[in-house]
Design an enzyme around this catalytic site. Structure first.
Site, PDB file in Angstrom:
ATOM      1  N   GLN A  48      -3.613   2.638  15.444  1.00  0.00           N
ATOM      2  CA  GLN A  48      -2.597   3.510  14.130  1.00  0.00           C
ATOM      3  C   GLN A  48      -1.973   4.186  14.821  1.00  0.00           C
ATOM      4  O   GLN A  48      -0.985   4.179  14.811  1.00  0.00           O
ATOM      5  CB  GLN A  48      -3.489   3.842  13.455  1.00  0.00           C
ATOM      6  CG  GLN A  48      -2.337   4.076  11.770  1.00  0.00           C
ATOM      7  CD  GLN A  48      -2.591   4.584  10.354  1.00  0.00           C
ATOM      8  OE1 GLN A  48      -3.890   4.222  10.203  1.00  0.00           O
ATOM      9  NE2 GLN A  48      -1.776   4.671  10.153  1.00  0.00           N
ATOM     10  N   THR A  73      -9.395  -5.603   4.085  1.00  0.00           N
ATOM     11  CA  THR A  73      -9.072  -4.282   2.517  1.00  0.00           C
ATOM     12  C   THR A  73      -9.750  -5.545   1.585  1.00  0.00           C
ATOM     13  O   THR A  73      -9.465  -6.310   0.781  1.00  0.00           O
ATOM     14  CB  THR A  73      -7.495  -4.801   1.842  1.00  0.00           C
ATOM     15  OG1 THR A  73      -6.809  -3.978   3.338  1.00  0.00           O
ATOM     16  CG2 THR A  73      -7.491  -3.693   0.489  1.00  0.00           C
ATOM     17  N   ASP A 124      -9.067   0.006   1.370  1.00  0.00           N
ATOM     18  CA  ASP A 124      -8.522  -0.235   2.874  1.00  0.00           C
ATOM     19  C   ASP A 124      -9.054   0.489   4.204  1.00  0.00           C
ATOM     20  O   ASP A 124      -8.684   1.284   4.612  1.00  0.00           O
ATOM     21  CB  ASP A 124      -6.562   0.700   3.115  1.00  0.00           C
ATOM     22  CG  ASP A 124      -5.145   0.215   3.122  1.00  0.00           C
ATOM     23  OD1 ASP A 124      -5.545  -1.471   3.512  1.00  0.00           O
ATOM     24  OD2 ASP A 124      -4.811   0.878   4.321  1.00  0.00           O
ATOM     25  N   HIS A 172      -4.056  13.795   0.128  1.00  0.00           N
ATOM     26  CA  HIS A 172      -4.215  13.366   1.406  1.00  0.00           C
ATOM     27  C   HIS A 172      -2.833  13.515   2.292  1.00  0.00           C
ATOM     28  O   HIS A 172      -3.359  13.590   3.919  1.00  0.00           O
ATOM     29  CB  HIS A 172      -3.653  11.537   0.798  1.00  0.00           C
ATOM     30  CG  HIS A 172      -4.318  10.605   1.943  1.00  0.00           C
ATOM     31  ND1 HIS A 172      -5.117  10.725   3.419  1.00  0.00           N
ATOM     32  CD2 HIS A 172      -3.082   9.676   2.379  1.00  0.00           C
ATOM     33  CE1 HIS A 172      -4.910   9.438   3.994  1.00  0.00           C
ATOM     34  NE2 HIS A 172      -3.998   8.773   3.027  1.00  0.00           N
ATOM     35  N   ARG A 181      -7.861   4.087  13.187  1.00  0.00           N
ATOM     36  CA  ARG A 181      -6.801   5.364  13.719  1.00  0.00           C
ATOM     37  C   ARG A 181      -6.741   5.038  14.536  1.00  0.00           C
ATOM     38  O   ARG A 181      -5.574   5.231  15.177  1.00  0.00           O
ATOM     39  CB  ARG A 181      -7.870   6.335  13.042  1.00  0.00           C
ATOM     40  CG  ARG A 181      -8.160   6.439  11.473  1.00  0.00           C
ATOM     41  CD  ARG A 181      -7.128   6.218  10.848  1.00  0.00           C
ATOM     42  NE  ARG A 181      -7.903   6.350   9.023  1.00  0.00           N
ATOM     43  CZ  ARG A 181      -7.340   6.779   8.064  1.00  0.00           C
ATOM     44  NH1 ARG A 181      -5.870   6.227   8.012  1.00  0.00           N
ATOM     45  NH2 ARG A 181      -7.784   6.447   6.632  1.00  0.00           N
ATOM     46  N   LYS A 187      -4.559  -1.459   9.598  1.00  0.00           N
ATOM     47  CA  LYS A 187      -4.472  -2.388   8.437  1.00  0.00           C
ATOM     48  C   LYS A 187      -4.838  -3.730   7.974  1.00  0.00           C
ATOM     49  O   LYS A 187      -4.636  -4.030   6.688  1.00  0.00           O
ATOM     50  CB  LYS A 187      -2.830  -1.734   7.396  1.00  0.00           C
ATOM     51  CG  LYS A 187      -2.851   0.051   7.760  1.00  0.00           C
ATOM     52  CD  LYS A 187      -3.380   1.103   6.764  1.00  0.00           C
ATOM     53  CE  LYS A 187      -3.278   1.911   7.114  1.00  0.00           C
ATOM     54  NZ  LYS A 187      -3.913   3.176   5.974  1.00  0.00           N
ATOM     55  N   GLU A 235      -9.173   3.840  -2.626  1.00  0.00           N
ATOM     56  CA  GLU A 235      -7.937   4.162  -3.928  1.00  0.00           C
ATOM     57  C   GLU A 235      -8.545   3.211  -4.744  1.00  0.00           C
ATOM     58  O   GLU A 235      -8.795   2.331  -4.502  1.00  0.00           O
ATOM     59  CB  GLU A 235      -6.688   2.982  -2.738  1.00  0.00           C
ATOM     60  CG  GLU A 235      -6.433   3.545  -1.136  1.00  0.00           C
ATOM     61  CD  GLU A 235      -5.378   2.999  -0.666  1.00  0.00           C
ATOM     62  OE1 GLU A 235      -4.497   2.276  -0.997  1.00  0.00           O
ATOM     63  OE2 GLU A 235      -5.023   2.822   0.830  1.00  0.00           O
ATOM     64  N   ASP A 293       0.573  -1.491   0.094  1.00  0.00           N
ATOM     65  CA  ASP A 293       0.083   0.164  -0.197  1.00  0.00           C
ATOM     66  C   ASP A 293       0.638   1.354  -0.016  1.00  0.00           C
ATOM     67  O   ASP A 293       2.025   1.204   1.025  1.00  0.00           O
ATOM     68  CB  ASP A 293      -1.275   0.232   1.520  1.00  0.00           C
ATOM     69  CG  ASP A 293      -2.000   0.801   1.427  1.00  0.00           C
ATOM     70  OD1 ASP A 293      -2.362   1.041  -0.258  1.00  0.00           O
ATOM     71  OD2 ASP A 293      -2.897   1.872   1.691  1.00  0.00           O
ATOM     72  N   GLU A 309      -9.877  12.480   7.045  1.00  0.00           N
ATOM     73  CA  GLU A 309      -9.993  13.876   6.580  1.00  0.00           C
ATOM     74  C   GLU A 309     -10.837  14.410   6.047  1.00  0.00           C
ATOM     75  O   GLU A 309     -11.734  15.917   6.737  1.00  0.00           O
ATOM     76  CB  GLU A 309      -9.042  13.742   5.198  1.00  0.00           C
ATOM     77  CG  GLU A 309      -7.819  12.880   4.988  1.00  0.00           C
ATOM     78  CD  GLU A 309      -7.809  12.613   3.653  1.00  0.00           C
ATOM     79  OE1 GLU A 309      -6.492  13.029   3.070  1.00  0.00           O
ATOM     80  OE2 GLU A 309      -7.770  11.557   3.360  1.00  0.00           O
ATOM     81  N   GLU A 362     -10.379   4.176   3.539  1.00  0.00           N
ATOM     82  CA  GLU A 362      -9.835   4.492   2.808  1.00  0.00           C
ATOM     83  C   GLU A 362     -10.471   3.952   1.099  1.00  0.00           C
ATOM     84  O   GLU A 362      -9.560   3.056   0.805  1.00  0.00           O
ATOM     85  CB  GLU A 362      -8.336   4.164   2.834  1.00  0.00           C
ATOM     86  CG  GLU A 362      -7.332   5.030   4.312  1.00  0.00           C
ATOM     87  CD  GLU A 362      -6.235   5.357   4.196  1.00  0.00           C
ATOM     88  OE1 GLU A 362      -5.600   4.295   3.641  1.00  0.00           O
ATOM     89  OE2 GLU A 362      -5.346   5.766   4.878  1.00  0.00           O
TER      90      GLU A 362
END
Lengths: 421, 421
Positions: free
Chosen positions: B238, B255, B231, B133, B235, B251, B201, B126, B361, B199
């Site tokens: 993380q 996915t 993904d 971002h 948070r 993570k 992607e 990844d 975000e 996420e």
């Protein structure tokens, strides 16, 4: 329990890595492919051929399962199958076995064959679970007050490595190129790594899958066995790339594993506990019993054409987190584990300066070069250097050896025109 | 080039994701296993059955290669085979084809089948290659002056993810547990993630292996096609775990990839260049031509039993590094790439506040909740929420759609007794 004697005489020799007590699994080049074998003394018993000839039935009702040339299908069958094969081979190879004459024809001299990957590695996870190593590295980078990251005493810190770059002992390793940034430069250069290093580790081979979170006890049962592991590392590439998402290309050139997977069953007499906790662990990391092993380890370095020097001696019992704890932590997110997953212990350094499991630590970041027997010195690895890892648990009159995990550093490949700046 | 018309009428409808110009590869549940299929309009052409019945020869001389229920063996055969199948299917499905009557019996309605993994993912990498971002996340964590890490404009920053946790669209995702540390606490707790996120992607499917360093042009040729990719990210887990070696369990829950691999061939008309470089790149990252694609993307969120709200709209052309650049960088260390490797683009955020590809975000770390149509708000994902990614390149009178990539968040599993603190 002392030495179990075998009719393979070399297995009974004092100091032999592979007595009947051990029976590690490996694979060796044979007839254009590979065969599965078990080390006994200075020989290998060709188990693929034994199975093909109907002299042993490894998975009753399932037909031949060793035809693919590695042990993955065998390991996937689980602990019952592991125990049954171990019992059968122990009986066949024991002194006094009636089958000795027949089985002798299935022995191959280790010296005559090249080794191959003993298992198909599904994914590779590498941990950072040795406190001495983490403290050494942290001290170099952040000073002694902030050596251990805030999370270190609570989490077995790990990251995903790259399975496609795992190779078997004996495979040459080409010095990588990568982005490096000199301390006084604003911008990086694309150059061969000038700080190419090894990391002495032990790797756990996951032998059973998981779906959901498992306890430390369950994780221990999922582990089939252990191999020597050298996680080649480009320190200069790592320093520039690793923020904020961790090491990537610095660790992707190669990871060498030893040719022999020592089954957990052979290591049972050598269990030892992890050290006293400096901070209480969360319940899911509690160990139901001793989960480390007393395995003496050493690292030797031989320059091109020169004799080897042992540059470090340490022990797997120095780890702060066990492989079972690491594997349990690995499943907390629900991450499925699979047969063939490889779990690197993290660099195994002891407290003494000559017990450090990397040149980064041994030479203290290059400040104190290591002197080899012939007077040469090393800050990091030079082209032509051969690195040799060895390990063994010492029992009463016998040893459970891991053989050796070797790799020779080859010069960086020629730079293609399109990559010239 | 406009719409290529098919005798499958739904493929010619305005706004259809899957006209004859597209022909993405997927796999669907069939007879206890899975079959390989190609999307056309609202149907799937069952290519596994076509091959089994001898109506198409995909790999002349190699026998049936789609029997395993995914496209891995096909993709491994390389660009010549990719082009040949595409040409054959284009002819068979074109308006006026003589085979229409026969082929109609090989169509399955998309609405009637569950999708399966279109390819066996070897390893998952990844990246963190969207400048908006990285700037958003960096601003939240380090302030606007230090938003981008020092290496960001030189390196496509990436890390290895976990292939075993890659699932196909439609698979439920269980909220993970993990170590989280509250800001005012000294020690972590073991708890369900309270900041579970998505996420947005795009994933590139590596279709050819490499051994040694490849150029960006070679990397582009190695890519078979692209999928939507979500993904899932915890948070809070993380934030506590990621120093110093990067994200790991945060993570590893799942996915999700979209069910359809859109071949690079279908995307050719939509190539666009990466943005102007804010800092010159090293030569090995130079692009020989436009390597991004103009693909409009959107994210919708539907609470349990409620209607969906589109919470973000962006475009793949917002990326700073292309997948080809990422793949070239991935090989610098000598890391071997394999067929089935999945390369996540990194979160695709645009410059506008409603073009952000994660709730982290969109809600600015939870400070500005997102309002859904029914008036509910979201800082992060709630149990029961369904997340839907969509994407399409808009051509002249047709579109190349990716279908949708969905997943519903299920509550954390019950905590086992042994994990209770």
């Amino acid at each position: 329990m002392g030495l179990e004697r075998s009719w393979v005489e070399s297995a009974n020799a004092p100091g032999a890595d592979f007595p009947l007590n051990n029976l590690p699994l490996g694979a060796f080049a044979a007839g254009g492919g590979a065969h599965c074998g078990v080390a006994i003394g200075d020989s290998i018993l060709d188990v693929t051929r034994l199975e093909a000839d109907g002299r042993i039935e490894i998975a009753p009702g399932a037909g031949a399962i060793l035809g693919e040339g590695d042990w993955t299908a065998f390991i996937a069958r689980g602990p019952g199958t592991w125990a049954r094969l171990r019992a059968a081979l122990t009986e066949m190879l024991a002194e006094g076995s009636e089958d000795a004459d027949i089985l002798a024809a299935y022995l191959v001299a280790q010296a005559d064959v090249a080794m191959a990957m003993p298992v198909r590695v599904s994914e590779f996870t590498d941990f950072y679970a040795g406190r001495h190593h983490a403290t050494n590295v942290g001290t170099m980078f952040r000073g002694p007050e902030n050596a251990l990251p805030a999370n270190w005493l609570s989490i077995p810190i790990g990251y995903n490595g790259r399975a496609s770059s795992v190779v078997v002992s004996g495979t040459d390793v080409t010095r990588p190129r990568g982005q490096v940034k000199d301390a006084d430069a604003d911008l990086p250069r694309f150059a061969p790594s000038a700080r190419f290093d090894f990391e002495l580790e032990l790797g756990a081979i996951v032998g059973q899958p998981s779906d959901g979170m498992v306890s430390v006890a369950e994780a221990d049962e999922m582990i089939f066995g252990y191999v020597l592991l050298n996680d080649w590392s480009a320190r200069d590439i790592q320093a520039w790339e690793y923020q904020p998402l961790g090491p990537f290309q610095s660790k992707a050139t190669a990871t060498s594993i030893g040719p022999w997977i020592v089954p957990k069953a052979a290591l049972e007499p050598f269990r030892v506990a992890t050290p006293e906790r400096a901070r209480a662990l969360l319940a899911y990391l509690h160990e139901p019993g001793p989960m480390l092993y007393d395995i003496a380890l050493e690292v030797a370095l031989a320059p091109a054409g020169g004799r080897e020097t042992v540059i470090a001696r340490t022990n797997y019992r120095e780890m702060y987190y066990s492989s079972a704890q690491q594997l349990a932590h690995h499943t907390t997110s629900g991450c499925p584990m699979r047969v063939g997953d490889l779990i690197g212990s993290g660099t195994i350094s002891g407290p003494e300066p000559d017990a450090r499991g990397s040149l980064l630590e041994l030479s203290w970041g290059g400040a104190s070069p290591v002197t080899l027997e012939a007077g040469e010195t090393r800050r990091f690895l030079e082209d032509g250097d051969t690195l040799i890892l060895r390990g063994a648990a010492e029992g009463d009159g016998y040893r459970i050896g891991f053989g050796s995990c070797t790799g020779t550093v080859r010069p960086a490949r020629e730079l293609p025109d399109w990559a010239k700046d």
